[in-house]
Write an enzyme that holds these catalytic residues in place. Structure first.
Site, short mmCIF file in Angstrom:
data_model
loop_
_atom_site.label_atom_id
_atom_site.label_comp_id
_atom_site.label_asym_id
_atom_site.label_seq_id
_atom_site.Cartn_x
_atom_site.Cartn_y
_atom_site.Cartn_z
N ARG A 159 0.31 5.52 -1.15
CA ARG A 159 -0.28 4.15 -0.79
C ARG A 159 1.11 3.38 -0.27
O ARG A 159 1.03 2.66 0.68
CB ARG A 159 -1.16 3.21 -1.68
N ASP A 166 -3.88 9.27 -9.76
CA ASP A 166 -3.40 8.01 -9.35
C ASP A 166 -2.03 7.85 -9.18
O ASP A 166 -1.43 7.26 -8.23
CB ASP A 166 -3.70 6.97 -10.35
N HIS A 181 -3.58 -5.27 -19.44
CA HIS A 181 -2.86 -4.85 -17.90
C HIS A 181 -2.85 -5.95 -17.19
O HIS A 181 -3.72 -6.69 -16.94
CB HIS A 181 -3.85 -3.76 -17.37
N SER A 237 -7.43 2.05 -9.17
CA SER A 237 -5.90 2.64 -9.49
C SER A 237 -5.80 2.10 -11.08
O SER A 237 -5.53 2.96 -11.90
CB SER A 237 -4.75 2.08 -8.64
N LYS A 239 -6.61 4.42 -15.16
CA LYS A 239 -5.57 4.42 -16.06
C LYS A 239 -6.00 3.99 -17.27
O LYS A 239 -5.61 4.28 -18.41
CB LYS A 239 -4.16 3.66 -15.72
N1 URA Z 1 -1.05 -1.91 -10.35
C1 URA Z 1 -1.64 -0.48 -10.46
O1 URA Z 1 -1.49 0.22 -11.54
N2 URA Z 1 -2.19 0.00 -9.23
C2 URA Z 1 -2.19 -0.79 -8.09
O2 URA Z 1 -2.77 -0.31 -7.31
C3 URA Z 1 -1.78 -2.21 -8.31
C4 URA Z 1 -1.19 -2.73 -9.36
#
Ligand code: URA
Length: 432
Positions: free
Chosen positions: A167, A160, A81, A182, A186
């Site tokens: 946000r 999220d 990621h 966040s 995931k």
């Molecule tokens: N990527 C994400 O999935 N969440 C964030 O808050 C910032 C970048």
């Protein structure tokens, strides 16, 4: 439990309990707590931060707000990621290489928002490519061909999804506990057993300084380890866009070139470093330098390129566009960006260039916006290159002629020229 008391606690820099955090996440997901109260709480968290324990509890509550996948039947799945960047096509290049080297790849990717791009959008630039597969089909593809790249399913960490949009709407994106929870919620929900995180750092990233990026990396690593998922964070430079293209079709074209081994040095360094750590976590070799050599060999053999074609076909994309990338349409209108001075390129500011690509049609400013797959920016030069007066530094593509002049001006402002050759910055800043 009472949400107003929780807001008051965070305003006074007190810690929330695990039960309070679970209550707020459940209430927000089920819509029994309204947006405006959660906005108050998020703003207090943004200003006053969270302890490690609170951040971990928030992550787990968000991960458990929807479906939590179990991918153990696929073997050691190592997820990758990025915390977001401009021109970041690393997943598209790296994951077929990993699959060709025998690592099962089951990856869900996000869409672009703001000035950063998203892998799911880029894949959809290939005509026919389906990013919305059922979980059963997703797993079946990994079993059959060793790779599947899809978008996040609706029920993956739904808390999220809501919090991220909130946000964004109240200017609370760049907060370490909020970003860490966040991303890690995931990753935990998507079922991988190990995680490699590309923590981007610089003007084109959420984390502007190395100190902030290191802090974010440490928090995410600790959460991963507490969740029983070995996690490695690689801090990478995001001062200038990665590679030479920004925009969906343009990045697919660069990806296809890269899979044949033709990569700019910045892309190659990130691919080799992230890839060698993924191989290590997957149990394919502990020696990082040897792992890098395996990746180079894989690129030479064309196996990663063929794996990408196989992936596209499996997900109903028309692979003839990948075999003949010149058939992938670029936007009809284009303009060159030049400077009226000669010298070395000192800066190509990633954030501004990401915004120019967005303005040309390549990205969204709101979630519901549609994007023009064919629009974007080609960088004909990179930081450190010498340019003559009037030489082409970049090319802008759009289908909206009314935007082209303003985009050219903004692009010129994103590029700085200097007489002295600037020192090339390192791409890999730290490994945690
Ligand atoms: N990527 C994400 O999935 N969440 C964030 O808050 C910032 C970048």
């Amino acid at each position: 439990m009472n949400i107003l008391e929780m807001i008051a606690k965070k305003q006074k820099k007190q810690e929330l309990t695990k039960e309070e955090i679970e209550y707020f996440i459940e209430g927000y997901t089920k819509e029994s707590i309204p947006d405006y109260q959660v906005a108050g709480l998020v703003m207090a968290i943004y200003i006053n931060g969270m302890s490690m324990e609170e951040t971990t509890n928030l992550t787990l509550a968000m991960a458990n707000s929807g479906e939590v996948l179990d991918l153990t039947e696929l073997g050691i799945v190592v997820d990758k990621h990025s915390t977001g960047g401009v021109g970041d096509k690393i997943t598209l290049i790296l994951m077929p290489i990993m699959s060709a080297l025998g690592v099962p790849v089951a990856k869900m990717s996000g869409r672009g928002l703001g000035f950063t791009g998203g892998t799911a959008d880029k894949l959809e630039a290939i005509p026919g490519y389906q990013t919305n597969l059922s979980i059963e089909k997703f797993k079946q593809n990994v079993k059959e061909i060793g790779i599947s790249l899809i978008t996040q399913t609706g029920n993956l960490a739904p808390a999220d999804k809501k919090l991220y949009a909130l946000r964004d709407a109240i200017s609370c994106t760049d907060s370490i506990p909020l970003i860490a929870s966040s991303i890690m919620s995931k990753k935990i929900a998507s079922g991988a057993s190990k995680i490699v995180l590309d923590v981007t750092c610089g003007n084109g990233a959420f984390m502007k300084t190395k100190e902030e990026a290191v802090e974010l990396a440490k928090v995410m690593k600790q959460i991963g380890n507490l969740a029983g998922k070995e996690t490695v964070c690689i801090i990478t430079n995001m001062e200038e866009p990665l590679g030479y293209s920004v925009g969906n079709t343009l990045e697919i074209i660069e990806t296809l070139e890269a899979l044949k081994g033709n990569m700019l040095p910045d892309v190659k360094e990130v691919v080799l470093t992230l890839g060698s750590y993924i191989l290590k976590l997957a149990g394919k070799g502990d020696n990082i330098e040897e792992n890098k050599a395996k990746i180079e060999m894989c690129l030479l053999s064309n196996l990663a390129y063929e794996k990408f074609i196989e992936l596209v076909e499996k997900q109903e994309g028309d692979a003839s566009y990948c075999r003949h990338p010149n058939q992938l349409k670029k936007a009809e209108k284009f303009v060159y960006v030049t400077k009226q001075e000669e010298g070395y390129i000192k800066e190509m500011r990633a954030e501004l260039i990401g915004k120019v690509a967005c303005y040309l049609g390549a990205g969204r400013t709101k979630k519901e916006d549609s994007i023009d797959m064919t629009a974007g920016v080609i960088l004909n030069k990179k930081v450190g290159d010498y340019v003559e007066k009037g030489e082409v530094i970049a090319t802008l593509y759009t289908n909206d002629i009314t935007k082209i002049e303003e985009a050219r001006k903004r692009m010129e402002e994103a590029i700085k020229i200097t007489e002295e050759k600037p020192k090339k910055e390192k791409m890999i800043l730290e490994i945690i």
